[in-house]
Design a protein around this motif. Structure first.
Motif, PDB file in Angstrom:
ATOM      1  N   GLN A 196       0.813  -1.206   0.000  1.00  0.00           N
ATOM      2  CA  GLN A 196       0.000   0.000   0.000  1.00  0.00           C
ATOM      3  C   GLN A 196       0.854   1.266   0.000  1.00  0.00           C
ATOM      4  O   GLN A 196       1.841   1.367   0.746  1.00  0.00           O
ATOM      5  CB  GLN A 196      -0.922   0.018   1.227  1.00  0.00           C
ATOM      6  N   ILE A 198       0.397   5.373   0.611  1.00  0.00           N
ATOM      7  CA  ILE A 198      -0.548   6.320   1.208  1.00  0.00           C
ATOM      8  C   ILE A 198      -0.034   7.743   1.003  1.00  0.00           C
ATOM      9  O   ILE A 198       1.141   8.040   1.261  1.00  0.00           O
ATOM     10  CB  ILE A 198      -0.748   6.030   2.709  1.00  0.00           C
ATOM     11  N   CYS A 220       3.772   0.448   5.163  1.00  0.00           N
ATOM     12  CA  CYS A 220       3.281   1.181   3.989  1.00  0.00           C
ATOM     13  C   CYS A 220       4.372   2.099   3.424  1.00  0.00           C
ATOM     14  O   CYS A 220       5.250   2.571   4.144  1.00  0.00           O
ATOM     15  CB  CYS A 220       2.082   2.062   4.377  1.00  0.00           C
ATOM     16  N   LEU A 242      -4.581   5.054  -0.761  1.00  0.00           N
ATOM     17  CA  LEU A 242      -5.348   5.754   0.270  1.00  0.00           C
ATOM     18  C   LEU A 242      -4.815   7.178   0.371  1.00  0.00           C
ATOM     19  O   LEU A 242      -3.615   7.405   0.274  1.00  0.00           O
ATOM     20  CB  LEU A 242      -5.208   5.038   1.624  1.00  0.00           C
TER      21      LEU A 242
END
Length: 510
Positions: A196, A198, A220, A242
Motif C-alpha cells: 500500500q 498512502i 506502507c 489511500l
C-alpha cells in the motif's frame, strides 16, 4: 489412482522410510561420537548439517551456537561471528533475539560498526514489536559507542522506539492502549501492508511527520504534500491506494482537493480520509454526504491513528493467509511454517524495493522469481535479507517444478552459500583497489563452458571499480565469486597499475 501410480507411491514411501532410517542412524552415530569427544568442532559441524537435513532446526541452532561459543572463548571473534550468524538464519524468533545481541557485541569488538547498527536495529524492532519499550530503551542506553556515526545511529534507534509514543502537535494523547481491550490490538501487531502507498496531505510538518512514522511502521510506503495543489502532482505520480488529507490548507484546501480527485478517472475511487479540527456533526455529515471515506477529528493519538488506518487497509489489501516482517519471522522460518502446514500458494518477500515470488505446492517450493533471476538462486538472494515484508496467499499453483531440492535441502544450501560468500568477502585483501585481468590471462585457454562468465568478469573488472565493489556485485553468485578469488590468487587478476586505463594507454600510444 491407477495400479502404476499405487506402486510408484508405495516405492516412494519405502524410499522415504529408508532415507529417514539412514538419517536417524547417521545422527545417532554422530551423537555417540560427540559424547566421547564433546569439544570436537568438526563432529559438531557434521551433526549440525545432519540435524538440518532431518528438519531438526532447533538442535542445529544449538550446535552452531556451541561452536560459536568455543571460538569466542578462544578469542577468534571473526569465526565465532560466522557461526552465530549461521545459527541466527535458522533460529526462531526468541532465539534470534539472543543471537542478535551476541552478534552486536562481537561486531562492536571487531569495529564493524555499520553491521553492528543493522543488528542492533533488528533487536530494537523485535522488542518494540512485542511492546517491550522499556527493554528497548534500556538496550539502546547500554550500547557501547558505534564508531564515528554513533549519534546518527543512536538517533535512529531512539526514533524507532518513540514511534509508539509520538503525539499530535496539539499535545493530545490517546489512552485506550492502557485499557483491557489493548490485547486485541497487540495480538495483531505483526500485521503489515507492504503493498500500500498512502498520500498524506497537510500543511503542518509535525502532523506529516507523525503520520509518516505511524504508517511506515505498518509497512506502507508514504508520500506527502503540503497542500492540495502539490498533492495533485504527487497523487498522479505515485497513484496512492489511500489519501489522508487535512481540511484547512492554503492555496487548495482538503475539500477542493477531494473534489478534484473525484473528477479524475485515475483517482476517483481512491478512499479519501479527511483530517480536521472541526468536529461539528454537520461538518462531518456533509463530508460523508460528498463521499469521504472517514472523518478524523484532531487532536488524537498516534495509536488511534494506527488502529484506524489498519482497519482501512485491511479492506484494501489483497487476501492473504498470513503476512509479517522479516525481522520478526526469518525467511527460513517462513518456509518451515509453510512446509509444516503442507500449504499450496504464492509467497511474496520484499526488501528495499525488490520483490521475490515463490510458488509452492504441498509445502514444497516449485519455482521462484526475482528480477531476471529464477529457480534456486532466488532463495540464495533472499536468505540475505534482514529486513523486509512477506505475505503468503493460498491459491492453486499450476507451475512445473523447476526447483528439485526439498525445502530443508534448499535452506541448507542457501545458508552454506551465504557463509562461504561472507568468508570470501571478508578474507580478500585490497578491497579498495581497482583490479583488472593481467597480461598472463591472455595465455590461458578458457574452457567453452566458462567463456560467457569470463567475458562478463572482464567487463566488470575494467579498472573503474574497486575490488570490493566488484565482489559485492557478485555476492549472489557463489560460483562466479569463487572463480574471481581463484583468478586473483593465481595472479591472473591484478591491481590496476598507476596511470591511464589500458584502453586509454592504447589510444595515447596511437
Amino acid at each position: 489412482m491407477g495400479l502404476f501410480d499405487k506402486v510408484r507411491s508405495m516405492r516412494e514411501q519405502v524410499v522415504g522410510m529408508i532415507e529417514d532410517m539412514r538419517q536417524r542412524h547417521d545422527i545417532e552415530e554422530l551423537e555417540r561420537k560427540l559424547v566421547a569427544a564433546p569439544e570436537d568442532i568438526f563432529l559438531m559441524q557434521q551433526l549440525s548439517d545432519a540435524y538440518q537435513n532431518a528438519g531438526q532446526g532447533r538442535r542445529a541452532v544449538d550446535l552452531l551456537c556451541r561452536i560459536g561459543e568455543i571460538y569466542q572463548t578462544q578469542g577468534n571473534s571473526e569465526t565465532a561471528l560466522a557461526y552465530f550468524r549461521r545459527a541466527e538464519r535458522l533460529a526462531t524468533s526468541d532465539e534470534r533475539l539472543r543471537l542478535l545481541r551476541l552478534m552486536v557485541d562481537l561486531m562492536i569488538r571487531l569495529r564493524r560498526y555499520a553491521d553492528a547498527f543493522e543488528r542492533a536495529y533488528q533487536v530494537v524492532e523485535m522488542l518494540v514489536a512485542h511492546d517491550e519499550l522499556a527493554a528497548a530503551r534500556g538496550y539502546i542506553e547500554g550500547l557501547p559507542k558505534l564508531g564515528e556515526h554513533d549519534p546518527k545511529y543512536r538517533k535512529e534507534l531512539v526514533d524507532l522506539v518513540n514511534i509508539n509514543r509520538r503525539e499530535w502537535a496539539q499535545g493530545a494523547r490517546g489512552t485506550w492502549l492502557d485499557e483491557p481491550g489493548e490485547r486485541s490490538f497487540v495480538s495483531d501487531r505483526r500485521e503489515q501492508f507492504p503493498d500500500q502507498t498512502i498520500l498524506v496531505v497537510d500543511d503542518e510538518p509535525g502532523t506529516c511527520e507523525v503520520l509518516t512514522l505511524c504508517l511506515r511502521r505498518l509497512g506502507c510506503a508514504v508520500v506527502t504534500a503540503a497542500d492540495g495543489e502539490q498533492a495533485q502532482d504527487v497523487a498522479l505520480q505515485y497513484r496512492p491506494s489511500l489519501i489522508i488529507c487535512d481540511l484547512l490548507m492554503p492555496r487548495m484546501d482538503g475539500r477542493q482537493f477531494f473534489d478534484w480527485t473525484r473528477r479524475h478517472p485515475v483517482l476517483k475511487d481512491v478512499p479519501f480520509v479527511c483530517l480536521s479540527s472541526r468536529g461539528q456533526q454537520e461538518e462531518r455529515l456533509a463530508a460523508f454526504e460528498r463521499g469521504v471515506e472517514d472523518y478524523w477529528v484532531k487532536p488524537f493519538s498516534a495509536a488511534e491513528l494506527t488502529f484506524r488506518v489498519k482497519n482501512l487497509l485491511r479492506r484494501l489489501q489483497p487476501n492473504a493467509d498470513f503476512r509479517g516482517k522479516l525481522h520478526e519471522v526469518s525467511f527460513p522460518e517462513i518456509l518451515q511454517i509453510i512446509e509444516a502446514g503442507r500449504k499450496t500458494g504464492v509467497l511474496k518477500v520484499s526488501s528495499e524495493g525488490r520483490e521475490a515470488t515463490f510458488y509452492l505446492r504441498e509445502g514444497q517450493i516449485l519455482d521462484a522469481e526475482i528480477d531476471t533471476c529464477d529457480g534456486e538462486r532466488v532463495a540464495y538472494i533472499v536468505i540475505r535479507w534482514l529486513r523486509g515484508d512477506f505475505s503468503f496467499r493460498s491459491t492453486t499453483v499450476e507451475r512445473p517444478a523447476r526447483i528439485r531440492l526439498s525445502t530443508q535441502q534448499l535452506l541448507l544450501e542457501a545458508v552454506r552459500r551465504y557463509d562461504e560468500t561472507q568468508s570470501l568477502l571478508e578474507s580478500e585483501p585490497d578491497l579498495n583497489r581497482p583490479y583488472i585481468f593481467g597480461e598472463a590471462f591472455a595465455l590461458l585457454k578458457v574452457p567453452d563452458e566458462f567463456a560467457a562468465e569470463v567475458s562478463f568478469l572482464k567487463s566488470l573488472f575494467d579498472g573503474r571499480r574497486s575490488f570490493g565493489e566488484c565482489l559485492h556485485a557478485l555476492e549472489n553468485d557463489l560460483e562466479a565469486l569463487t572463480l574471481v578469488v581463484e583468478l586473483r590468487r593465481e595472479g591472473l587478476l591484478v591491481p590496476l597499475p598507476a596511470g591511464p586505463l589500458p584502453e586509454q594507454r592504447s589510444s595515447l600510444d596511437g
